[in-house]
Design a protein around this motif. Structure first.
Motif, mmCIF file in Angstrom:
data_model
loop_
_atom_site.group_PDB
_atom_site.id
_atom_site.type_symbol
_atom_site.label_atom_id
_atom_site.label_comp_id
_atom_site.label_asym_id
_atom_site.label_seq_id
_atom_site.Cartn_x
_atom_site.Cartn_y
_atom_site.Cartn_z
ATOM 1 N N LYS A 154 7.295 12.126 -2.122
ATOM 2 C CA LYS A 154 6.703 12.497 -0.822
ATOM 3 C C LYS A 154 5.996 11.336 -0.129
ATOM 4 O O LYS A 154 5.522 11.486 0.997
ATOM 5 N N ALA A 155 5.842 10.212 -0.803
ATOM 6 C CA ALA A 155 5.196 9.038 -0.210
ATOM 7 C C ALA A 155 5.934 7.797 -0.723
ATOM 8 O O ALA A 155 6.673 7.872 -1.716
ATOM 9 N N GLU A 214 0.845 -1.192 0.000
ATOM 10 C CA GLU A 214 0.000 0.000 0.000
ATOM 11 C C GLU A 214 0.882 1.245 0.000
ATOM 12 O O GLU A 214 2.052 1.190 0.395
ATOM 13 N N ILE A 215 0.296 2.343 -0.435
ATOM 14 C CA ILE A 215 1.017 3.621 -0.445
ATOM 15 C C ILE A 215 0.894 4.250 0.940
ATOM 16 O O ILE A 215 -0.194 4.385 1.485
ATOM 17 N N VAL A 216 2.030 4.626 1.488
ATOM 18 C CA VAL A 216 2.066 5.231 2.818
ATOM 19 C C VAL A 216 2.494 6.689 2.690
ATOM 20 O O VAL A 216 3.546 6.999 2.126
ATOM 21 N N GLY A 217 1.649 7.582 3.206
ATOM 22 C CA GLY A 217 2.014 8.999 3.219
ATOM 23 C C GLY A 217 1.443 9.824 2.088
ATOM 24 O O GLY A 217 1.849 10.970 1.896
ATOM 25 N N ILE A 257 10.209 -0.231 -7.496
ATOM 26 C CA ILE A 257 9.622 -1.226 -8.412
ATOM 27 C C ILE A 257 8.296 -0.699 -8.969
ATOM 28 O O ILE A 257 7.986 -0.861 -10.150
ATOM 29 N N TYR A 258 7.524 -0.049 -8.121
ATOM 30 C CA TYR A 258 6.248 0.529 -8.558
ATOM 31 C C TYR A 258 6.465 1.653 -9.575
ATOM 32 O O TYR A 258 5.731 1.779 -10.553
ATOM 33 N N ILE A 259 7.477 2.474 -9.316
ATOM 34 C CA ILE A 259 7.764 3.574 -10.251
ATOM 35 C C ILE A 259 8.241 3.013 -11.596
ATOM 36 O O ILE A 259 7.823 3.479 -12.661
ATOM 37 N N LYS A 260 9.089 1.990 -11.530
ATOM 38 C CA LYS A 260 9.574 1.371 -12.771
ATOM 39 C C LYS A 260 8.397 0.794 -13.576
ATOM 40 O O LYS A 260 8.309 0.965 -14.800
ATOM 41 N N ASP A 293 2.040 11.568 -5.070
ATOM 42 C CA ASP A 293 3.026 11.875 -4.038
ATOM 43 C C ASP A 293 4.239 10.932 -4.135
ATOM 44 O O ASP A 293 5.375 11.334 -3.881
ATOM 45 N N VAL A 294 3.987 9.689 -4.517
ATOM 46 C CA VAL A 294 5.105 8.750 -4.711
ATOM 47 C C VAL A 294 6.022 9.264 -5.821
ATOM 48 O O VAL A 294 7.250 9.298 -5.678
#
Ligand code: SF4
Length: 152
Positions: free
Chosen positions: A66-67, A53-56, A80-83, A61-62
């Protein structure tokens, strides 16, 4: 051509090894109007995998640093999620899609709702990482629910 979440088309690529079949989406793929994609597999994950899950914040924001995306056991899997998000964007551009139908609530694919980062089942408004990136690049991202309501 429409890009769709693989799990909505019935492919067993979810973190738990199951699918999230949506008959409208499967029909789209069967009629060769839709192409399947799973951002998390494109990022390098295998199935099954730990839930994350995304935190923050949310996916935007990721992308802004910022998250973070965190697995239930605590591992930081943000990169890995950004890739996966960027690989999905590359594929969308390559295919020339303008509309993308992604699975709601996912930390990658959610386009209006995501889980709140506490692994309690509570949801908040926001985008997943891939949805945020695709929207920032001008693509129209909708959920399977919106897809059922709209006519294409
Ligand atoms: Fe489905 Fe998207 Fe999760 Fe892949 S990343 S399993 S396509 S919701």
């Amino acid at each position: 051509m429409i890009l769709v979440s693989s799990c909505l088309a019935g492919l067993e690529v979810r973190y738990d090894g199951h699918h999230s079949l949506n008959e409208n989406v499967r029909k789209l793929v069967e009629e060769n109007k839709g192409v399947t994609i799973c951002p998390e597999l494109l990022g390098g994950f295998l199935t099954p995998r730990e839930p994350a899950e995304i935190v923050g914040g949310d996916g935007g924001d990721v992308l802004d640093g910022k998250a973070r995306v965190i697995e239930r056991s605590g591992r930081d899997v943000t990169e890995i999620y950004i890739k996966g998000a960027y690989n999905t964007l590359d594929k969308a551009i390559e295919i020339g899609v303008t509309i993308v139908v992604l699975k709601e609530n996912s930390p990658s694919c959610g386009s209006s709702m995501i889980y709140n980062g506490e692994f309690t089942g509570k949801r908040i408004w926001g985008n997943g990482v891939t949805s945020a990136l695709l929207k920032r690049n001008g693509l129209r991202v909708i959920s399977e629910k919106q897809f059922a309501e709209d006519s294409f």
